[in-house]
Design an enzyme around this catalytic site. Structure first.
Site, mmCIF file in Angstrom:
data_model
loop_
_atom_site.group_PDB
_atom_site.id
_atom_site.type_symbol
_atom_site.label_atom_id
_atom_site.label_comp_id
_atom_site.label_asym_id
_atom_site.label_seq_id
_atom_site.Cartn_x
_atom_site.Cartn_y
_atom_site.Cartn_z
ATOM 1 N N TYR A 146 41.194 37.217 46.640
ATOM 2 C CA TYR A 146 41.247 36.395 45.421
ATOM 3 C C TYR A 146 42.691 35.947 45.224
ATOM 4 O O TYR A 146 43.601 36.782 45.178
ATOM 5 C CB TYR A 146 40.776 37.173 44.178
ATOM 6 C CG TYR A 146 40.908 36.327 42.922
ATOM 7 C CD1 TYR A 146 39.964 35.348 42.613
ATOM 8 C CD2 TYR A 146 42.012 36.466 42.074
ATOM 9 C CE1 TYR A 146 40.106 34.538 41.491
ATOM 10 C CE2 TYR A 146 42.153 35.665 40.950
ATOM 11 C CZ TYR A 146 41.196 34.702 40.667
ATOM 12 O OH TYR A 146 41.347 33.901 39.565
ATOM 13 N N LYS A 268 52.111 37.654 36.875
ATOM 14 C CA LYS A 268 51.596 38.778 36.073
ATOM 15 C C LYS A 268 52.704 39.665 35.498
ATOM 16 O O LYS A 268 53.257 39.353 34.458
ATOM 17 C CB LYS A 268 50.594 39.594 36.884
ATOM 18 C CG LYS A 268 49.278 38.829 37.132
ATOM 19 C CD LYS A 268 48.159 39.730 37.519
ATOM 20 C CE LYS A 268 46.879 38.987 37.871
ATOM 21 N NZ LYS A 268 46.086 38.544 36.735
#
Ligand code: PLP
Length: 424
Positions: A146, A268
């Site tokens: 992903y 992130k």
């Protein structure tokens, strides 16, 4: 401030949430503040954040040092175009990142989030070869990978329920096996034999396929891929959007495995989870592949908010918090994961328990991992009723907490999972 009842109504009327089927009855939880490992809802109820709010919160919510850095920067320089202009937070952050990244990654390109960091990495790799006059059109990636939700990132990601409506529009990718299921190194060697001269880059999530099911793979396989890529002149892109900033133990998973990729993608935890920011780091060799008097060899990529000064200030403050004390906390999280999963593993529904640094996961029940498995939403709702935020990937249950979490808070998360599993 408007009353929660008012803005909740506006949310229902006007907001379309991510990864949310609004046709199913499930209210959005109204959060009004956060601190440390906790979110607080509109009634003041604490919710223990066991997934670091989609894997971004590193040191803890509303960490005062990051909050102060953001406020200071916002009052001084909030934004400036980053083409033709520069500023201290970006330049200092770039130097500080280069100091801690695996040695050899020297240049930092800024973007907005994980998906854009990945987009940039692939554009860099493809154009690097094009600029040399030896175009290589093909990129390789892993099954069950992903890499994000934009079109390039979706192309690299494994095909499945997220990509299905768009499959016809995704570019060709040479697909290697999921390293937890097949011999990825031999498959890569075979690919190099047959299509090596077409291959610009291999993209991997080092040691942990995250959204594809928290699948933990071996450093030896990563090193094998790295060595083959080096020998064949194929660029290795490490997508460390999830694994970066201590998630898997060491600051970066690739560095921990003893390799330096040619390109690294970060986001992130980069800002401690406070603000969106993406980074694509690369070697001098790649950067130099774009140097020319010929303007067509420019990397024509940039976003309105590239290297936003406030986001860069947050990232610098977050980076400064990776002290010895933070290392100790992360090791403690890993220790608790190992001992708690060891107790859970006796339950018949707990399959393939695994731990990598601050990430723990297992598959629930006997079925294969499946994002649409209803056990995920059921466990999520059960945990929320008990003041814990969990968001399983279908029947893959994982715990990925902020580093400030205490051992007893972590044990509480496992207790919730245990009572659910015993009742299942
Ligand atoms: N790469 C990896 C490994 C990720 O886990 C994610 C998000 O989960 C992304 C890229 C995309 O990041 P973003 O959601 O910030 O676009």
């Amino acid at each position: 401030m408007s009353a929660p009842s008012t803005w909740r109504q506006f949310d229902t009327t006007h907001v379309w949430h991510p990864y949310t089927q609004h046709g199913l009855p499930r209210a959005q939880v109204p959060i009004v503040r956060a601190e440390g490992a906790y979110l607080f809802d509109a009634d003041g109820r604490p919710i223990l954040d066991a997934i670091s709010s989609w894997w971004v919160t590193t040191h803890g919510h509303a960490h005062p040092e990051i909050a102060t850095a953001i406020a200071d920067q916002a009052g001084r320089l909030e934004q400036v175009i980053f083409a033709g202009f520069t500023h201290e937070p970006a330049a200092m952050l770039a130097a500080e990142l280069v100091r801690v990244l695996p040695s050899g990654l020297e240049k930092i390109f800024f973007s907005d989030d994980g998906s854009t960091a990945v987009e940039v990495s692939v554009k860099m790799a493809l154009q690097y070869w094009a600029n040399r006059g030896t175009p290589r059109p093909l990129v390789a990636a892993l099954t069950n990978a992903y890499h994000g939700d934009t079109f390039g990132a979706m192309s690299l990601s494994g095909r499945g329920v997220f990509t299905k409506p768009f499959d016809a529009h995704l570019f060709e990718v040479a697909r290697l096996p999921d390293p937890t299921e097949g011999d990825v190194v031999s498959a890569f060697a075979a690919l190099i034999d047959t299509r090596g001269s077409e291959l610009a880059a291999l993209v991997v999530e080092p040691l942990l396929l995250g959204a594809g099911g928290m699948r933990v793979w071996e450093p030896s396989a990563l090193r094998g891929l790295h060595d083959l890529a080096k020998a064949a002149g194929v660029l290795l892109i490490a997508d460390e959007v999830l694994t970066g900033f201590g998630r898997t133990g060491p600051l970066f998973a690739s560095g921990g495995a003893g390799i330096t990729p040619d390109i690294v993608c970060l986001s992130k935890g980069l800002t401690g989870g406070f603000l969106p920011l993406g980074v694509t780091g690369c070697t001098n060799e790649i950067f130099e592949g774009f140097l020319s008097g010929d303007r067509t060899k420019t990397l024509f990529h940039g976003h309105s908010f590239t290297a936003n000064p406030i986001a860069c200030a947050a990232a610098r403050a977050s980076l400064a918090l990776f002290t010895e004390e933070c290392d100790v906390r992360r090791r403690e999280i890993e220790r608790v994961h190992v001992s708690q999963l060891d107790e859970l593993r006796n339950l018949p529904v707990v399959r393939r328990p695994r731990v990598l640094g601050t990430v723990a996961a297992f598959d629930f029940g006997q079925e294969d991992a499946d994002y649409l498995n209803p056990i995920g939403p059921r466990l999520g709702a059960y945990a929320l009723d008990r003041g814990v935020l969990l968001r399983p990937l279908g029947n893959t249950v994982y715990i990925l907490p902020p580093y400030c979490i205490t051992a007893s808070e972590l044990v509480r998360i496992y207790e919730v999972i245990r009572t659910f599993a015993e009742g299942a």
